[in-house]
Scaffold this motif. Structure first.
Motif, mmCIF file in Angstrom:
data_model
loop_
_atom_site.group_PDB
_atom_site.id
_atom_site.type_symbol
_atom_site.label_atom_id
_atom_site.label_comp_id
_atom_site.label_asym_id
_atom_site.label_seq_id
_atom_site.Cartn_x
_atom_site.Cartn_y
_atom_site.Cartn_z
ATOM 1 N N GLN A 306 0.837 -0.915 -0.117
ATOM 2 C CA GLN A 306 0.167 -0.453 0.207
ATOM 3 C C GLN A 306 0.752 1.200 0.074
ATOM 4 O O GLN A 306 1.941 1.231 0.327
ATOM 5 C CB GLN A 306 -0.928 0.019 1.249
ATOM 6 N N LYS A 307 0.411 2.508 -0.284
ATOM 7 C CA LYS A 307 0.886 3.523 -0.498
ATOM 8 C C LYS A 307 0.076 4.643 -0.141
ATOM 9 O O LYS A 307 -0.834 4.709 -0.864
ATOM 10 C CB LYS A 307 1.847 4.047 -1.793
ATOM 11 N N PRO A 308 0.141 5.666 0.690
ATOM 12 C CA PRO A 308 1.314 5.529 1.854
ATOM 13 C C PRO A 308 1.235 4.493 2.890
ATOM 14 O O PRO A 308 -0.055 3.940 2.891
ATOM 15 C CB PRO A 308 1.153 6.964 2.352
ATOM 16 N N GLY A 309 2.197 4.261 3.709
ATOM 17 C CA GLY A 309 2.149 3.153 4.860
ATOM 18 C C GLY A 309 2.637 2.031 4.608
ATOM 19 O O GLY A 309 2.402 0.997 5.605
ATOM 20 N N LYS A 310 3.404 1.981 3.727
ATOM 21 C CA LYS A 310 3.894 0.639 3.375
ATOM 22 C C LYS A 310 4.582 -0.200 4.297
ATOM 23 O O LYS A 310 4.478 -1.597 4.813
ATOM 24 C CB LYS A 310 4.808 0.652 2.148
ATOM 25 N N PRO A 311 5.427 0.551 5.408
ATOM 26 C CA PRO A 311 6.159 -0.503 6.332
ATOM 27 C C PRO A 311 5.424 -0.675 7.555
ATOM 28 O O PRO A 311 6.230 -1.080 8.498
ATOM 29 C CB PRO A 311 7.452 0.509 6.656
ATOM 30 N N PRO A 328 4.850 3.580 10.230
ATOM 31 C CA PRO A 328 5.941 4.360 9.709
ATOM 32 C C PRO A 328 5.748 5.624 9.925
ATOM 33 O O PRO A 328 4.613 6.363 10.300
ATOM 34 C CB PRO A 328 5.405 4.338 8.028
ATOM 35 N N ASN A 330 6.235 8.986 8.554
ATOM 36 C CA ASN A 330 6.036 9.928 7.788
ATOM 37 C C ASN A 330 4.509 10.158 8.215
ATOM 38 O O ASN A 330 3.699 9.406 8.439
ATOM 39 C CB ASN A 330 5.794 9.321 6.351
ATOM 40 N N SER A 333 1.565 8.650 6.699
ATOM 41 C CA SER A 333 1.659 7.024 6.631
ATOM 42 C C SER A 333 0.775 6.859 8.092
ATOM 43 O O SER A 333 0.201 5.861 8.418
ATOM 44 C CB SER A 333 3.128 6.581 6.747
ATOM 45 N N SER A 391 3.700 11.220 1.442
ATOM 46 C CA SER A 391 3.349 11.057 2.919
ATOM 47 C C SER A 391 3.967 11.781 3.700
ATOM 48 O O SER A 391 3.726 11.617 5.265
ATOM 49 C CB SER A 391 3.622 9.396 3.276
HETATM 50 O O1 MOO Z 1 4.596 3.911 2.017
HETATM 51 MO MO1 MOO Z 1 5.391 5.455 2.842
HETATM 52 O O2 MOO Z 1 4.554 6.431 1.731
HETATM 53 O O3 MOO Z 1 6.120 7.218 2.538
HETATM 54 O O4 MOO Z 1 4.312 5.268 3.891
#
Ligand code: MOO
Ligand SMILES: Nc1nc2c(c(=O)[nH]1)N[C@H]1C(S)=C(S)[C@@H](COP(=O)(O)OP(=O)(O)OC[C@H]3O[C@@H](n4cnc5c(N)ncnc54)[C@H](O)[C@@H]3O)O[C@H]1N2
Length: 421
Positions: A306-311, A328, A330, A333, A391
């Motif tokens: 997903q983007k944002p919020g991947k980690p 995450p 950011n 995120s 993000s």
């Molecule tokens: O996937 Mo990160 O966008 O910068 O949360």
């Protein structure tokens, strides 16, 4: 052979424990290591610890979830209840009645002796035995005649059984009144009070520690040096959670493995859930996944497609029933992971998604689901995606009224969303 190699590579990079291998094969290998948001929500829901049940004062129980079924101790209402101040009578064909007596709410049920007479009566009284209708006082003129009082009808018509709230009409004694798991709101308080519950058995809300990490961060009331920033994630989360009735404590931990280990463990002593912010991706000082593993946590997933919020990282420790979400850093995120995954977990309720037309929707040809900020053009009918710089861009995201979910490969103009304002 190719698949087997892929599996080995993924096993090395992933924190899933051996008991979850089947699961791992199914979801991680198939989607090139990362699960999608739907799967992440499912995994979170499978890892909820049963909360403790506590008895709390009725007046303090708004927003809690009821831990037992509540039953009606009497009929609702418990007697034929008079609904208007006026007179009660049996003979509704008549236009005049001799007044027998006056009865007030709080007096025992009385009896009409002469069916052609009436009783003056107040709202909330039990209907006198022998009466079949109540006529409001606005439709009656009381006339003195010798030592008697005559009640004269001056209204239009009298309906059968009018203004009587019949015993048991709403609910019968011993019936289910409020089901277990119901969220207590204003009317549930009144119902619980009606059946004599001055305390309620509820599921205890988790206590939460909000922990920021990152050496670049300074507190909100400090002037940052040119290379520093103020920590905005923790106030954002704590204000939202406190407004929703959760108790939170806050902490900042520098980017040191040792300090993270001791300080996170300390916070776990006094909290059920930890929400961490930052230090969870690929940087050389992103120690969080390793530290949590060392603290005995099972990682149920790390990284979502997903983007944002991947980690995003999610894990639990069975021995003392602790849960950690590592978000995450950011700000957007954090905002998205909190709204989509953490808040529904804490409130123990599913996210409600609605669907709307997106004016400027573009196809999503990526392997990632997108979370997009949008603003209404016509509320509930049509919205437009807002331009933003990713993000870290709080400024442009603040205009967002809804958070739109565009799944990988989707090119429809009708997309699900959750309101964020
Ligand atoms: O996937 Mo990160 O966008 O910068 O949360
Ligand atoms: N080589 C890679 N680099 C990055 C990846 C990756 O997969 N490979 N993922 C990127 C993504 S996506 C995100 S999101 C970020 C998240 O990283 P972390 O969770 O490790 O967060 P930090 O590096 O600590 O911080 C990121 C960013 O957010 C600011 N921040 C952190 N905490 C706060 C706070 N409490 N209040 C306000 N702002 C905060 C921080 O200063 C950074 O600017 O990683 C990418 N990198």
């Amino acid at each position: 052979m190719k698949n087997f190699r892929l599996l080995m590579i993924n096993l090395k990079n992933c924190c899933i424990d051996s008991t979850q291998n089947d699961y791992f094969r199914k979801y991680y290998v198939m989607s090139s290591k990362m699960i999608n948001p739907t799967k992440a929500i499912e995994i979170i829901n499978q890892n909820i610890f049963l909360p403790k049940i506590v008895s709390i004062p009725l007046e303090k129980s708004i927003d809690f979830q009821l831990a037992e079924d509540l039953f009606a101790d009497r009929d609702f209402p418990p007697f034929d209840r008079v609904m208007m101040d006026g007179i009660a009578t049996q003979n509704t064909e008549s236009k005049e009645w001799i007044l027998e007596k006056t009865v007030f709410a709080g007096q025992e049920q009385t009896k009409l002796h002469d069916p052609n007479a009436c009783i003056e009566i107040m709202t909330g009284s039990p209907l006198p035995v022998g009466c079949t209708a109540v006529i409001p006082k606005e439709e009656i003129e009381f006339i003195k005649s010798g030592d008697q009082i005559i009640a004269k009808f001056i209204g239009q018509n009298i309906a059968k059984s009018q203004f009587i709230h019949q015993k048991g009409a709403d609910l019968k004694e011993k019936s289910l009144l409020i089901a277990k798991n119901t969220k207590i709101t204003t009317l549930e308080i009144a119902l619980a009070a009606t059946i004599g519950k001055s305390k309620l058995p509820v599921f205890q809300k988790p206590t939460i520690a909000l922990i920021s990490t990152g050496d670049e961060l300074v507190p909100v009331d400090q002037v940052p040096l040119p290379h520093q920033i103020r920590s905005s994630n923790i106030p954002m989360l704590s204000a939202t959670l406190e407004a929703k009735g959760f108790q939170t404590e806050q902490k900042h931990i520098p980017d040191s493995k040792e300090l993270l280990q001791t300080e996170i463990e300390k916070s776990l002593h006094s909290n059920d859930v930890l929400i961490l912010s930052g230090g969870v991706s690929a940087g050389k000082k992103d120690f969080i996944p390793d530290v949590l593993k060392d603290l005995g946590f099972d990682c149920h997933f790390h990284k979502i497609a997903q983007k944002p919020g991947k980690p995003l990282w999610f894990g639990t420790r069975k021995k003392d029933q602790k849960t950690i979400f590592a978000l995450p850093g950011n700000p957007i995120s954090t905002f998205i992971c909190f709204n989509v995954y953490v808040l529904p977990f804490l409130q123990q309720k599913d996210l409600d998604f609605f669907e709307t037309k997106i004016l400027n929707a573009k196809p999503n040809n990526k392997d990632l689901d997108f979370w997009l900020p949008a603003k209404w053009i016509q509320k509930g009918i049509e919205a437009e995606i807002l331009p933003n710089n990713g993000s870290g861009d709080l400024v442009n995201w603040k205009e967002a009224e809804i958070l739109v979910w565009q799944k990988a490969g989707q090119n429809s103009v009708y997309l699900p969303y959750i309101p964020v304002k």
